[in-house]
Design a protein around this motif. Structure first.
Motif, PDB file in Angstrom:
ATOM      1  N   ARG A 165     -22.810 -28.560  40.119  1.00 19.32           N
ATOM      2  CA  ARG A 165     -21.691 -29.202  40.766  1.00 19.32           C
ATOM      3  C   ARG A 165     -21.916 -30.712  40.701  1.00 19.32           C
ATOM      4  O   ARG A 165     -23.020 -31.165  40.403  1.00 19.32           O
ATOM      5  N   VAL A 166     -20.881 -31.487  41.009  1.00 20.44           N
ATOM      6  CA  VAL A 166     -21.019 -32.942  40.990  1.00 20.44           C
ATOM      7  C   VAL A 166     -22.148 -33.371  41.927  1.00 20.44           C
ATOM      8  O   VAL A 166     -22.948 -34.248  41.611  1.00 20.44           O
ATOM      9  N   ILE A 167     -22.236 -32.716  43.069  1.00 26.67           N
ATOM     10  CA  ILE A 167     -23.264 -33.101  44.035  1.00 26.67           C
ATOM     11  C   ILE A 167     -24.675 -32.902  43.453  1.00 26.67           C
ATOM     12  O   ILE A 167     -25.581 -33.700  43.715  1.00 26.67           O
ATOM     13  N   ASP A 168     -24.859 -31.849  42.635  1.00 25.33           N
ATOM     14  CA  ASP A 168     -26.163 -31.639  42.012  1.00 25.33           C
ATOM     15  C   ASP A 168     -26.471 -32.770  41.038  1.00 25.33           C
ATOM     16  O   ASP A 168     -27.607 -33.239  40.940  1.00 25.33           O
ATOM     17  N   VAL A 169     -25.421 -33.171  40.332  1.00 28.83           N
ATOM     18  CA  VAL A 169     -25.598 -34.272  39.382  1.00 28.83           C
ATOM     19  C   VAL A 169     -25.962 -35.551  40.151  1.00 28.83           C
ATOM     20  O   VAL A 169     -26.854 -36.297  39.752  1.00 28.83           O
ATOM     21  N   ILE A 170     -25.293 -35.769  41.268  1.00 25.85           N
ATOM     22  CA  ILE A 170     -25.595 -36.963  42.064  1.00 25.85           C
ATOM     23  C   ILE A 170     -27.014 -36.885  42.606  1.00 25.85           C
ATOM     24  O   ILE A 170     -27.763 -37.867  42.595  1.00 25.85           O
ATOM     25  N   ARG A 171     -27.423 -35.692  43.031  1.00 28.52           N
ATOM     26  CA  ARG A 171     -28.780 -35.538  43.568  1.00 28.52           C
ATOM     27  C   ARG A 171     -29.815 -35.878  42.496  1.00 28.52           C
ATOM     28  O   ARG A 171     -30.722 -36.672  42.723  1.00 28.52           O
ATOM     29  N   ASP A 172     -29.635 -35.303  41.305  1.00 30.37           N
ATOM     30  CA  ASP A 172     -30.568 -35.590  40.218  1.00 30.37           C
ATOM     31  C   ASP A 172     -30.560 -37.072  39.868  1.00 30.37           C
ATOM     32  O   ASP A 172     -31.598 -37.664  39.567  1.00 30.37           O
ATOM     33  N   SER A 173     -29.360 -37.666  39.912  1.00 32.18           N
ATOM     34  CA  SER A 173     -29.268 -39.091  39.598  1.00 32.18           C
ATOM     35  C   SER A 173     -30.057 -39.910  40.599  1.00 32.18           C
ATOM     36  O   SER A 173     -30.763 -40.858  40.227  1.00 32.18           O
ATOM     37  N   LEU A 174     -29.977 -39.540  41.867  1.00 31.93           N
ATOM     38  CA  LEU A 174     -30.717 -40.269  42.893  1.00 31.93           C
ATOM     39  C   LEU A 174     -32.222 -40.148  42.655  1.00 31.93           C
ATOM     40  O   LEU A 174     -32.970 -41.119  42.785  1.00 31.93           O
ATOM     41  N   PHE A 175     -32.644 -38.949  42.278  1.00 41.33           N
ATOM     42  CA  PHE A 175     -34.076 -38.747  41.997  1.00 41.33           C
ATOM     43  C   PHE A 175     -34.539 -39.639  40.858  1.00 41.33           C
ATOM     44  O   PHE A 175     -35.495 -40.403  40.985  1.00 41.33           O
ATOM     45  N   LEU A 176     -33.834 -39.563  39.740  1.00 37.72           N
ATOM     46  CA  LEU A 176     -34.298 -40.293  38.561  1.00 37.72           C
ATOM     47  C   LEU A 176     -34.167 -41.799  38.746  1.00 37.72           C
ATOM     48  O   LEU A 176     -35.005 -42.573  38.289  1.00 37.72           O
ATOM     49  N   PHE A 177     -33.109 -42.194  39.432  1.00 39.46           N
ATOM     50  CA  PHE A 177     -32.921 -43.617  39.728  1.00 39.46           C
ATOM     51  C   PHE A 177     -34.118 -44.134  40.538  1.00 39.46           C
ATOM     52  O   PHE A 177     -34.692 -45.176  40.225  1.00 39.46           O
ATOM     53  N   SER A 178     -34.510 -43.361  41.536  1.00 40.59           N
ATOM     54  CA  SER A 178     -35.638 -43.778  42.374  1.00 40.59           C
ATOM     55  C   SER A 178     -36.931 -43.804  41.584  1.00 40.59           C
ATOM     56  O   SER A 178     -37.762 -44.701  41.753  1.00 40.59           O
ATOM     57  N   GLU A 179     -37.110 -42.805  40.705  1.00 41.64           N
ATOM     58  CA  GLU A 179     -38.308 -42.784  39.871  1.00 41.64           C
ATOM     59  C   GLU A 179     -38.387 -44.067  39.049  1.00 41.64           C
ATOM     60  O   GLU A 179     -39.416 -44.726  38.990  1.00 41.64           O
ATOM     61  N   ALA A 180     -37.268 -44.398  38.426  1.00 43.70           N
ATOM     62  CA  ALA A 180     -37.236 -45.571  37.555  1.00 43.70           C
ATOM     63  C   ALA A 180     -37.498 -46.840  38.360  1.00 43.70           C
ATOM     64  O   ALA A 180     -38.301 -47.691  37.963  1.00 43.70           O
ATOM     65  N   LEU A 181     -36.851 -46.971  39.508  1.00 41.94           N
ATOM     66  CA  LEU A 181     -36.988 -48.215  40.259  1.00 41.94           C
ATOM     67  C   LEU A 181     -38.349 -48.368  40.909  1.00 41.94           C
ATOM     68  O   LEU A 181     -38.834 -49.479  41.099  1.00 41.94           O
ATOM     69  N   SER A 182     -38.991 -47.239  41.219  1.00 34.40           N
ATOM     70  CA  SER A 182     -40.314 -47.393  41.801  1.00 34.40           C
ATOM     71  C   SER A 182     -41.291 -47.895  40.751  1.00 34.40           C
ATOM     72  O   SER A 182     -42.333 -48.458  41.080  1.00 34.40           O
ATOM     73  N   VAL A 183     -40.970 -47.715  39.472  1.00 37.77           N
ATOM     74  CA  VAL A 183     -41.826 -48.274  38.422  1.00 37.77           C
ATOM     75  C   VAL A 183     -41.622 -49.790  38.326  1.00 37.77           C
ATOM     76  O   VAL A 183     -42.573 -50.546  38.184  1.00 37.77           O
ATOM     77  N   THR A 184     -40.358 -50.233  38.432  1.00 35.47           N
ATOM     78  CA  THR A 184     -40.104 -51.666  38.245  1.00 35.47           C
ATOM     79  C   THR A 184     -40.542 -52.506  39.436  1.00 35.47           C
ATOM     80  O   THR A 184     -40.585 -53.718  39.355  1.00 35.47           O
ATOM     81  N   ARG A 185     -40.805 -51.875  40.544  1.00 36.58           N
ATOM     82  CA  ARG A 185     -41.136 -52.558  41.800  1.00 36.58           C
ATOM     83  C   ARG A 185     -39.967 -53.390  42.330  1.00 36.58           C
ATOM     84  O   ARG A 185     -40.155 -54.281  43.133  1.00 36.58           O
TER      85      ARG A 185
END
Lengths: 604, 272
Positions: free
Chosen positions: A435-455
């Motif tokens: 569902r769209v919400i699952d896509v948003i959830r995954d997006s939040l996860f990956l977005f956070s993963e990426a940003l925690s690398v950039t500091r």
């Protein structure tokens, strides 16, 4: 046999009766963008969208054949209101495609100009035509062709009753020489509709909707959401007090339908389509409010008379204003924001299916870390670059003078707030499994993963709303929290609910992000549709409020950007966010992997 | 990049580039010049900022040093640098230093595009000290009364990263430029291109129609310059529709859908 004869007769008589040219037909979809731009270019309001308008009953005399066929009772005319530019869904009135297309552009221009909307129909249209033909020679030329075609299409004067003939004469004169006819001679019937003019004004009708009777939210999201973009005239009425009085839909019951369309029905197989068909056949759709949920949903845009809404200011600690475009005022304390901390979510690790993306993103985003760059062959710098210097000596040339090495530190001083739309519409399915919400959830996860690398500093929030008293703001991660299993647990626990009061959510997010001291502050909005809520926060109202909220955010020095999966977002997002501040992801399933890359592009 | 390629000194005595004022900008500019105040000009692309500065420089009889700023432009591109040739190292003045030495007008076009260190150089020049310290040579140049600093930028496509800091902005007398009103713009188009007044008027109607779609459909509104270009093509014998497509529509957007829609507007005015 009887039936077949009936069908054959129907076809024959309809073909004979129709003054139409299907082979030269032009559909609105093929010209809507062009017409919309022309409308804006000639001074039309940027906030209105182009839509297929409903047909209007004209009441004029029909030919014998038309009466036999039972056709031509209604006609497609153009008009514009505060919500939309209404154009016919299809034009096939003239024998040449170019004429039909020109009629679209002509109507868009007419709606854009309309200098004296308060005048009666005849005078108003003549004034508008004059303004266009004087100001835009190209349109004047095409008007000349359209008038001849329109007059050829009109019923011959010789066949009309004397009073109607007089009326028709006047209309033809007004068409040929706009401004020359002061008033329409009286006749028993209204004149034959004029395709080149705006629709005559309809009297406003309907009662105010009851403020405390808000529809509950449907318990289950629509299973198969049918949506068409045609707008239909609508009015508010009271739900009749009748138990079990729901109509079973049968085609022959169409005429009794002009009163109540409770969108619940049984028996028929292909009911969604029937419903859309029935809605087309109604002159006015009556909307009644009650608290029962419906299983099937037909999504369409209704031309409801704008509700007044209640204006009582609310009190509480987190109060936000709201913009009312009709009065051009920012109404203070209109929305109450309830911050929901999500403390009871269970901490969890990153879901297995995202582990591979996590690895990839760590590598990619490592490149965005603050690093020292060595620049070769610079005109000045801290060190000597030997290669160009030797080259210079060898050639003994004066041109090449860049022999320095310079170091430049690429710094990032950035704070990003990601605001995710958690309204019920995100429960819709994309593809088979998600569902769209699952896509948003995954997006939040990956977005956070990426940003925690950039500091880069970042925060995650979600929002939904249930009218202005309850704008829910879910805290997933504040700027000060680290991204850890607790935050992942909160992301994991998000679920869709209620509506999308975007303006209030953006204002609240602006306050939070505005307190961050960073050189660049990015407000990223993740959504799947336009702003809406269960009250007057619908259509233009919501769009204008959101737009105002974003202007305020920009004035604070924030940079708002919208990522949407709504395929029709190009109709309203340019107005809300501005041409370059949004992106439409055409395949929602790609959102999780695209979002971090998009962030990298935006902040590089 | 050599220093000479970015600077252009315009010194044509007796010939003043034509400029049609839209307000009090000429008077304000002259007063700023007399009072040794730097001027900032802001306005959309192609609304006559550069032409205005050229006009004013010629009117005041000063040499004009124009620098088109870009994101690689550093302070030493403005101030000057040591160069090396067969005989050794020597110093060359940058355009800003030249303007200060000779008492000219230094015009930094699109100043926000330049690297951040350049604005620091401007600070000491743009307040009442009016000095230009040159670190490399240890020189401190005092600007003569004839020297004037003029910068321009386009607020339309200002990035978050490329704004003008308030501390910089507040040193300047600011002139906001917009597009001239229709009748005046038609006059400008006719005189610049030699096209007949009726066509000029139509072109301006087109420009104003397209301008009202900016933000929604276009990144930026078409400037007077684009209209003049189209008018020149028409005056040279080009079909108006072809000229508008080549000189206006295709310059405004690369998206086929948008250009097609823009041509509908062109046809609304130049159709037959």
């Amino acid at each position: 046999m009887e039936e077949q004869v009936g069908i054959a007769w129907h076809r024959l008589i309809n073909r004979l009766a129709a003054r139409r040219f299907p082979e030269a037909a032009v559909e609105l979809a093929s010209v809507s963008r062009d017409a919309a731009l022309l409308f804006r270019a000639l001074g039309g309001d940027h906030g209105v969208a182009v839509q297929a308008g409903a047909q209007t009953l004209h009441g004029a005399r029909r030919s014998l054949l038309e009466r036999l066929a039972g056709s031509a009772r209604k006609v497609d005319l153009a008009w514009v209101d505060r919500q939309a530019l209404q154009l016919p869904p299809l034009i096939d009135a003239f024998p040449a495609t170019s004429l039909n297309r020109d009629l679209y552009f002509w109507l868009a221009a007419l709606c854009a100009v309309d200098p004296q909307p308060h005048l009666p129909w005849l005078a108003r249209n003549q004034a508008a035509v004059l303004t266009i033909t004087r100001g835009y020679p190209g349109l004047a030329a095409s008007y000349g062709r359209l008038v001849e075609a329109e007059i050829a299409r009109r019923p011959p004067i010789s066949k009309l009753a004397p009073d109607e003939a007089q009326q028709e004469q006047a209309i033809r004169a007004a068409l040929r020489k706009p401004g020359s006819v002061a008033a329409l001679p009286a006749a028993r019937r209204p004149p034959h509709p004029v395709l080149l003019w705006l629709r005559p004004e309809l009297p406003a009708k309907g009662k105010k909707p009851h403020p405390d009777k808000s529809p509950d939210q449907p318990s289950q999201a629509a299973s198969a959401l049918q949506s068409d973009k045609k707008r239909r005239l609508a009015e508010h009425t009271e739900m009749p007090e009748r138990k079990g009085g729901l109509l079973i839909f049968r085609p022959e019951s169409i005429f009794s339908w002009t009163e109540y369309a409770k969108v619940e029905h049984e028996t028929k197989e292909n009911e969604d389509q029937d419903l859309a068909q029935a809605a087309d056949d109604l002159d006015v759709i009556a909307i009644a409010q009650d608290r029962r949920n419906i299983a099937k949903k037909l999504s369409m845009t209704l031309d409801l008379p704008v509700a007044e809404g209640d204006d009582t200011p609310l009190d509480g600690n987190r109060m936000l204003p709201e913009w009312d475009y009709r009065t051009h005022t920012l109404k203070a304390d209109r929305c109450r924001v309830n911050t929901i901390p999500l403390t009871d979510a269970k901490p969890c690790a990153l879901p297995e299916h995202l582990k591979r993306d996590q690895q990839r993103l760590r590598r990619q985003f490592g490149a965005l870390l603050p690093v020292r760059l060595r620049l070769k062959a610079q005109p000045e710098g801290n060190d000597i670059d030997i290669d160009p210097y030797i080259r210079h000596l060898a050639h003994n040339a004066g041109a090449e003078t860049r022999f320095y090495l310079d170091q430049r530190k690429r710094e990032r001083d950035l704070a990003c707030l990601l605001l995710a739309d958690l309204s019920l519409s995100t429960e819709a399915w994309v593809g088979e499994e998600r569902r769209v919400i699952d896509v948003i959830r995954d997006s939040l996860f990956l977005f956070s993963e990426a940003l925690s690398v950039t500091r880069d500093r970042f925060a995650l929030y979600g929002f939904s709303s249930q009218q202005r008293t309850d704008v829910r703001f879910h805290t997933l991660k504040t700027f000060n929290e680290p991204y850890d299993d607790t935050v992942r647990g909160r992301i994991n626990s998000i679920s869709p609910a209620y509506y999308t009061r975007m303006g209030a959510a953006i204002r609240h997010a602006t306050e939070i992000l505005g307190r961050q001291k960073a050189r660049e502050r990015l407000l990223l909005l993740l959504t799947d549709g336009k702003p809406n809520d269960a009250d007057l926060y619908e259509g233009r109202y919501g769009i204008e409020d959101t737009r105002k909220a974003l202007i305020a955010a920009r004035q604070q020095g924030l940079r708002p950007f919208c990522v949407t999966v709504d395929q029709e977002a190009h109709e309203y997002l340019p107005h809300i966010f501005g041409k370059n501040n949004f992106i439409i992801i055409h395949k929602p399933s790609e959102l999780p992997s695209r979002l971090p890359l998009l962030y990298a592009q935006l902040t590089r | 990049m050599s220093v000479t390629s970015i600077a252009r000194a315009v010194r044509v005595p007796g010939l003043i580039p034509p400029y049609t004022p839209t307000g009090d900008e000429i008077a304000v500019f002259e007063l700023a010049y007399r009072n040794r105040l730097p001027v900032l000009i802001k306005g959309p692309t192609g609304c006559g900022k550069t032409r205005f500065v050229e006009h004013m420089a010629a009117r005041l009889g000063r040499a004009l040093y124009t620098v088109s700023c870009h994101d690689d432009l550093s302070a030493s591109d403005l101030v000057g640098r040591h160069l090396i040739d067969a005989s050794g190292t020597y110093w060359t003045d940058g355009p800003l230093t030249q303007a200060v030495r000779h008492g000219g007008i230094c015009y930094l076009d699109e100043v926000v595009e330049a690297r951040k260190d350049t604005t620091v150089v401007l600070h000491a020049l743009s307040d009442d000290r009016r000095i230009l310290p040159i670190d490399r040579t240890g020189e401190i140049l005092e600007a003569p009364p004839e020297f004037m600093l003029v910068v321009s930028y386009n607020p339309g496509y200002q990035h978050l990263l490329k704004g003008l800091k308030p501390s910089t902005r507040q040193r300047f007398v600011s002139l906001a430029f917009g597009f001239p009103e229709a009748a005046r713009e038609a006059e400008i188009v006719a005189t610049e291109s030699g096209v007949d007044p009726a066509t000029a008027k139509r072109l301006v109607t087109l420009a104003n129609a397209l301008r009202s779609t900016a933000d929604h459909d276009l990144e930026e509104a078409p400037g007077t310059r684009l209209i003049v270009d189209a008018a020149k093509l028409i005056a040279g014998g080009c079909d108006p529709q072809v000229a508008c497509r080549a000189a206006i529509v295709e310059c405004l957007s690369d998206e086929p859908e948008i250009t097609r829609a823009l041509m509908v507007v062109v046809l609304a005015i130049f159709g037959n």
